[in-house]
Structures are given as C-alpha cells and as structure tokens.
Design a protein around this motif. Structure first.
Motif, PDB file in Angstrom:
ATOM      1  N   GLU A   1       0.824  -1.214   0.000  1.00  0.00           N
ATOM      2  CA  GLU A   1       0.000   0.000   0.000  1.00  0.00           C
ATOM      3  C   GLU A   1       0.858   1.264   0.000  1.00  0.00           C
TER       4      GLU A   1
ATOM      5  N   VAL B   1      -2.460  14.074  -3.202  1.00  0.00           N
ATOM      6  CA  VAL B   1      -2.690  13.540  -1.859  1.00  0.00           C
ATOM      7  C   VAL B   1      -3.979  12.730  -1.830  1.00  0.00           C
ATOM      8  N   LEU B   2      -5.005  13.237  -2.512  1.00  0.00           N
ATOM      9  CA  LEU B   2      -6.278  12.513  -2.502  1.00  0.00           C
ATOM     10  C   LEU B   2      -6.107  11.127  -3.120  1.00  0.00           C
TER      11      LEU B   2
ATOM     12  N   MET C   1      -3.347   9.452  -3.178  1.00  0.00           N
ATOM     13  CA  MET C   1      -2.542   8.644  -2.238  1.00  0.00           C
ATOM     14  C   MET C   1      -3.431   8.047  -1.151  1.00  0.00           C
ATOM     15  N   ILE C   2      -4.400   8.841  -0.704  1.00  0.00           N
ATOM     16  CA  ILE C   2      -5.324   8.332   0.321  1.00  0.00           C
ATOM     17  C   ILE C   2      -6.089   7.140  -0.235  1.00  0.00           C
ATOM     18  N   ASP C   3      -6.565   7.282  -1.473  1.00  0.00           N
ATOM     19  CA  ASP C   3      -7.251   6.159  -2.124  1.00  0.00           C
ATOM     20  C   ASP C   3      -6.380   4.915  -2.127  1.00  0.00           C
TER      21      ASP C   3
ATOM     22  N   VAL D   1      -4.005   3.969  -0.129  1.00  0.00           N
ATOM     23  CA  VAL D   1      -3.760   3.273   1.144  1.00  0.00           C
ATOM     24  C   VAL D   1      -5.047   2.823   1.842  1.00  0.00           C
ATOM     25  N   VAL D   2      -6.151   3.472   1.542  1.00  0.00           N
ATOM     26  CA  VAL D   2      -7.398   3.073   2.209  1.00  0.00           C
ATOM     27  C   VAL D   2      -8.156   2.044   1.383  1.00  0.00           C
ATOM     28  N   GLY D   3      -8.100   2.233   0.082  1.00  0.00           N
ATOM     29  CA  GLY D   3      -8.933   1.477  -0.859  1.00  0.00           C
ATOM     30  C   GLY D   3      -9.021  -0.021  -0.672  1.00  0.00           C
TER      31      GLY D   3
END
Lengths: 143, 648
Positions: B117, B639-640, B642-644, B646-648
């Motif tokens: 991730e 950044v958005l 990147m969040i996807d 690691v969370v996705g």
C-alpha cells in the motif's frame, strides 16, 4: 475484512517531514515495535494537511486519521502546527455534526526524538479505534 | 505514464520481514506501473545500474524506489534517476524499512500488505509529479557563530582563515567560555589558559572576525545562504572605543558582589574585567551591582577614568547582520545547585562543584591556586569527590552520561594530591569511563599517585562541626563507608546552557528531550542541524571534552566552507504556485505564509509567489479558499489519490 477475523482499524497518518515523520523513522531505527495498522503519508508540514484529506480518508473508510506535527513553538515552518491545530479543532466540530465520531481524528505533537512516543501513539490509537469499532462509513460503501 | 518500481531487500533488513517477491508481483499489475523489479541492495552500484538500465529498456518517465527512509537515500536515487534520463523530481521513495519492516518485525504478513500500500501511494504521487528543475539562489559568504567558547572560537577561526568574514556573538563580555575557567586540562595537565589564550588573542585580532560580545541573537529570518540576524548588544556603560583597559575604574569601584566567573567564590567590583587575560580586555558595568545605576549615587569610576569612557547613559544596541550560514556553539551549564540537596550542595560552603574546584586550583583564582576550602580557608586534608551527580540518575537528574566527569575528577584528585601531598583524595564512582587517547593511562596514574577509588554511590553528606560526613557504600567490598572530609567536590552533570531552549526557538531548531541541539543524523550528520545552513558544535549538541569539541567545531566550519564554495546554491523547486485563473486576490495566502514569500500583485489582483523565499511547506495551499494555490509535487489531487491507494 472476513467475518471471522478480528477487527483491525486502519489508520491514515499525515506526518510532518521534520518532526513526526522523523520520529517515526526513529522508532524504526530503534526497532520499537508498533501495530502495522498505520499508513503514513509524508507531508512537509502539519499545516499543509487540508481538512479535506481527513474527510476523504474517513469517507473512504479509514477508521482513524492521525495528524502528527512538531511541538508548539518548534514548527520547522514557524507556525504551521498552530494552523493545523486550529483547522482540526474546527473540523472536529463539523465531523460530529455529520455523525462521524471526532474521536477518530487525532492530532499529536511528536518530535523527531520521540520515536517511542510515536509507537505508543499508534498503539493507543489502535486500541481506542478498536473500542470505537469500524468506521460506519466503511459499511456504507460496502453496501 | 510509465513508472518503474524498484523494491529493495536491504539484505534482511527489509527482505527478512517483507515478502519482497510477493510485493513485486502485486505491484506489477498496478495502473501505471510499467515494470517492478527487486534487488538485494538497490543503493549499491549494481542496484543503481539496474535502475538506469530499466529506465532505458522500459522507457520509464518516473520511478518509485521502495527502500529505506527518504532521509537516507532520496538524494541518491534522485541522482540515479536523473542520470538514467528521468527528471529527479519524478522519483519517489516508499519507506518500507524504517516505517514498515523494522517496526513490524513479528508481523511479516501485515508488513507485506503495508509495503504494497505504501508503494501504491508512492506510485499515485509520482503520477502527479511535475518535471522540475532546481532553483538557484545566491549565497552570502559570511558566517554567524553563536557562542565564543572553544567550539565557537575554533569554528570562527577555521572559517575566517579560509578567507570568509565571521560575526562571532558572545553573551558574556569576554570570549573563551568555560575553558577560561579551567585550571589544567586532562590528560596532559597543561594549563588551560596557556593553550586557550593564543586562541582568544587570535580571535580578538583577526581581521575577518567581527567580535560582538555582551550580546545575544534576538531574531533570525531568511534561509540557507541568506539569513538576516538581529543581535542585541547589551549596554556595557563603558565606551569601549575610548577605554584603554587600564583598570583604574575596577580598582576604585566601591561595590563588591559575588563574581560569576569565580562561581561565587570571590567578589568583584560592579565595573569589572572578569579575568586578567580576558579578550576583549575592556570592563563592563554590571547594572544590578552598580550603585550609580541602581540608586543614582556614587559615580567613582566616572571620576577615576582618565579618558572619560564611563557612559551611564549607554543604551542597548540593535545590530543587523546578513550571513549565509550559522554555527551554534552555545556550550553548557552545570546541573543546578538546588537539585542536589542530598549532598548539601548550596547549603554547606565546603561542598562545591567541579568548576568551583577549577577556580580554587587556578593561579588567577580566588586562592591564587592554593587548595583552600571556601568556609575558613584551611587546606583540606581529606577531600571526597563524587561522580555522576545528576548524570546517570533516572530519578533525580538525567539518564545520560555527562562524559567528561570521570576524566576531570581524576584530574582534580591528582592536582589536589600534587598540591597537598599529605592529603587524601577519595573518589566515589559508578564506572570509570576513560575512552580516549591517553585517558585510561591518566586514570591509572591517579590510583598510582594514591587517589582512593571507591565504587559506589554516596547516600548523604552532612555537616558535623567543621567537617563533612560522607555516607556511602563500597559495592566492591559490600561495606558501608563513612568518611569525615574537609571538602566535597561534586561532578555535576553537564546540561544545556541557559537560554539554549529560547535560541532553539529563535532558530527553529530541534532539541533532544534534555534540550541539547539535535543533529541531522546521530552518526552520519553529527554537525548539521535539520535546517540547511545551520550547524552545531561542542556541548550545545551533547556533553563532550575539549578534543572532541575542537574536532566538531572544525567539522562544522568545513561544512560552512563547503556551502561557501559556490556562488549560488540550489533551492528546492517544490514551491507554491498560483493558478491565476482561479485566484481572486483575496490575500489569505499572504497571511498564511511565515516567510513573506506570498504577496499580492495589486495591479493584476492576483497573489504571487517568491520562489526563492518559499520553503515549500504547503500551508498557503490549504489556506486558499479557491484552490488556486498548489504546492508543486504535493498537489491536492496527488494527496487525494494517495489516500485512495492506502485506504482502498
């Protein structure tokens, strides 16, 4: 998450380059063990963390968001950590309005020399989020 | 988008925890990844060659290196990427060692998941990275050195000798630091003043050193190569341009109060030159002790001065200096008296600390170098030295070792024995730490000369008549020890100099939990701070002896000289940028910027960025209500996603 598996919260961590990210590195260098639930994203300053990032992470299904910055007075960029603190205070109020428990968002001052504190913070946050249970937003998405 | 992902095993450091082949397999299919490969040591020459070859073979336009922290090898891999033909700002690091394999050693499955991730997030980031080139900034080739003890003087001399101007700021009226207070130095027992005064004189007369004493740094702004420093020179009430240093004023002054230089063991006049060899050799009036300045009466010195140099009206002076680099060499203080009550320090006059003993032993000190105890001036026949007072003490002091106390206690005990041959020195110690050239031999000679070493801690010291009773334990024999001594000398811990914390804030430097300035890396960057252009030397960083201090000061000077070797420096291009179509000219970004890098172009009604002043913190981008400001290579969209990832 399988039904038989114990709930393990997922934490997205926005760590400032100068203090908390370096502190997290120090935890690793010192081989201090902490739960692998955390996903660090390196930002230059906690003051550059847009509240939108936190909302996005929570709406995507992260169980918690940690924002780590320099101690008051120690910000590498003079005052970014104060700005972050103010923004997060406002965000907390909004989160509660929207039915997202604001206890899922932690803002902590962790310096470059506080590897052990970083590890402890992750442990404590994991435990606190376990007690809170999965982020309800996650269920919404799965449905 | 053609991204190459290079996963490092780092031997077993990563590969022993993270399932690297599996990571490679999982990331291979990720959108945008043209090729994923692993290698045992990606930072090695063959590893670097592998990256360059793969860039060519796969026609990559971006790379992600999954390896150690960006603090370690980001620069290495950026250079590799560039030499392979990829823009260095399209090289991202996924930190799967310090923040993955090392802290999750017992959970290989989850660590592997996390590594995947983190790499995905890096791939997402690199996707949005712009090809940039470094900005160029001018360098002011002058240095500021803060603190003029042996560390600051050495750094200043090395820089000045190489041809650059140095502004040397010292809080006290004179230079030399604590070394000026020492009598002799270990392990050679040569006189401290004899080796120090050639340095102080050289600093005092050096054409390229601007000495600013009795002064403190008040504020610092700017950035590497271009700092602006404001210095407050406190009023000395003596016009040094007129003063000849004749000393008549100090002779005539009727107000005598304890001398800080003599650690309170002697009194000095209110108008004073701290010690005979002081540089600059000019007096200052200590306002708090001066009768004229406190009550308006007196003025004897004014009448005594043959050149009219006394100036009671003198005000503080604010100086502004432009420098390109800063060396912090603020030195140390000793663990305060108030905190060692169990040993009677600060209560019984004959319980003193190491620096007080130095003054008693100094030829220019209050006893002209004769060992006489403070209370009644008698020559002590039994002296107890106690090591590790405040240091290596979790409960009442600090856990760290103060480093120099074993050596200076051995020195004190030997000097005492040399001067009082029929006297008996005792040393209570925890361990003897005598690592250093000639150090162990020096301690050995102390025992040969009759210094009695007792391994154990002292529980209490109390006064009994005109003697001191020392209760301790000898852990080697297992017996309690009671010594009736005439004087007790405490080896109190080195602590950061008073004011270091405030200076750290002024300079925006990190300190460790005790308040010592933090180096950029504990082993490999020991004299650099985390702020480019600011260096640290001497006890400001951690307790250390004179040889180590001189070494570190020379090293800090070398870093400054390397910085000054070019006329221009490169500045990171990952600065803020404005989409003028979206900008409403509201000015919120101007308020948010701590560096004055954001201004409004009033005529065009848009906000602009001064690239060179921008430090790339990204705060203004968050503040912008229209999304018109972005931080280059850390855009909101990056950044958005990147969040996807690691969370996705």
């Amino acid at each position: 998450m399988g039904s038989g598996e114990e709930f393990e919260p997922k934490i997205v961590a926005f760590l400032c380059n100068w203090c908390t990210y370096t502190g997290a590195d120090l935890a690793g260098v010192s081989r201090i063990q902490y739960p692998p639930n955390v996903r660090p994203i390196r930002v230059m300053c906690s003051g550059s963390v847009d509240p939108m990032y936190i909302l996005k992470a929570l709406l995507d299904g992260a169980d918690g968001v940690l924002v780590g910055g320099c101690h008051p007075g120690d910000c590498h960029y003079v005052s970014g950590n104060y700005k972050a603190r103010r923004r997060l205070a406002v965000l907390s109020a909004i989160l509660d309005e929207f039915g997202i428990d604001s206890r899922r968002v932690w803002f902590r001052f962790i310096s470059a020399s506080e590897g052990a504190l970083f590890a402890k913070t992750v442990r404590d946050m994991r435990d606190a989020l376990k007690a809170l249970g999965p982020n309800p937003a996650r269920a919404l998405w799965i449905a | 988008m053609r991204t190459g992902v290079f996963v490092c095993w780092c031997g077993l450091n990563i590969g022993g925890v993270v399932d690297v082949p599996r990571v490679v397999q999982e990331i291979s299919g990720y959108p945008g990844v043209a090729r994923a490969v692993d290698y045992r040591y990606m930072c090695s020459d063959p590893g670097q060659q592998l990256i360059k070859d793969t860039i060519r073979e796969e026609r990559l336009d971006s790379v992600v290196i999954a390896a150690c922290s960006p603090g370690m090898h980001e620069a290495t891999f950026q250079t590799v990427a560039e030499s392979g033909g990829v823009n260095p700002y399209r090289c991202e690091i996924a930190n799967i060692r310090e923040q993955c394999s090392w802290p999750h050693q017992n959970e290989p499955g989850k660590a592997t998941r996390k590594a995947v991730e983190l790499i995905r997030a890096a791939v997402e980031k690199v996707r949005g990275d712009e090809a940039l080139s470094a900005l160029s900034i001018p360098v002011t080739r002058r240095a500021l050195v803060i603190g003029a003890g042996i560390a600051g003087m050495q750094a200043a001399l090395d820089i000045a000798e190489a041809g650059h101007e140095v502004v040397l700021v010292e809080r006290l009226p004179h230079i030399g630091g604590h070394m000026a207070q020492l009598s002799e130095t270990f392990p050679t027992l040569d006189c401290s003043q004899c080796i120090l005064t050639p340095k102080t004189s050289e600093v005092g007369r050096h054409p390229r050193i601007r000495l600013v004493t009795n002064s403190e740094v008040e504020s610092v702004s700017g950035y590497v190569g271009n700092f602006t420093v404001r210095i407050r020179r406190r009023a000395t009430y003596v016009n040094w341009d007129l003063c000849t240093g004749c000393g008549l004023c100090t002779e005539k002054c009727p107000s005598k109060t304890p001398s800080a230089f003599e650690r309170g063991l002697a009194k000095e006049p209110a108008v004073t030159i701290a010690f005979p060899q002081a540089v600059p050799h000019k007096p200052v009036i200590r306002a708090e002790a001066c009768r004229h300045l406190t009550s308006g009466k007196c003025g004897v010195c004014e009448k005594a001065c043959p050149v009219g140099a006394i100036d009671f009206e003198q005000q503080d002076l604010l100086l502004e200096e432009k420098v390109g680099a800063i060396v912090v060499a603020t030195g140390y203080d000793l663990h305060p008296k108030a905190k060692v009550g169990e040993y009677g320090y600060g209560v019984y006059p004959d319980v003193i600390d190491g620096l007080e003993f130095e003054r008693l032993n100094s030829a220019s000190g209050p006893t002209q170098g004769e060992i006489r105890r403070p209370s009644d001036g008698k020559v002590p026949k039994e002296v107890v030295f106690i090591q590790c007072v405040g240091s290596r003490d979790q409960e009442n002091g600090y856990p760290y070792c103060s480093k120099i106390c074993c050596m200076y206690t051995a020195k004190h005990a030997r000097l005492y024995k040399h001067k009082v041959p029929d006297g008996q020195p005792y040393v209570f110690y925890m361990d003897i730490r005598a690592g250093g050239k000639g150090y162990e031999e020096f301690v050995q000679e102390a025992t040969d000369e009759g210094v009695l070493y007792l391994r154990g801690r002292v529980a209490r010291v109390f006064q009994d008549g005109d003697r001191l009773v020392v209760f301790g334990v000898d852990t080697l024999s297992g017996k309690k020890v009671e010594i009736h001594a005439d004087m007790v000398v405490l080896a109190t811990a080195i602590v950061p100099a008073s004011g270091a914390k405030e200076l750290a804030r002024t300079l925006k430097l990190a300190t460790d939990r005790y308040g010592f300035f933090s180096e950029a890396h504990p082993k490999l960057r020991p004299v650099e701070s985390l702020t480019r252009g600011i260096y640290i030397a001497g006890c400001a960083q951690a307790p250390k002896d004179i040889p180590d201090t001189v070494t570190q000061a020379g090293s800090a000077a070398a870093k400054v000289l390397a910085l000054f070797s070019a006329e221009r420096l490169s500045h990171s291009p990952t600065v803020a940028a404005v989409d003028e179509e979206l900008c409403s000219g509201c000015g919120v970004c101007v308020e948010a910027c701590a560096y004055d890098a954001r201004t409004l172009d009033v005529r065009r009604r848009v906000a602009v960025v001064n690239d060179v002043l921008c430090e790339g913190c990204g705060t203004c981008a968050v503040a912008c209500p229209n999304g018109a400001t972005r931080q280059k290579n850390m855009a909101r969209s990056q950044v958005l996603s990147m969040i996807d990832a690691v969370v996705g």
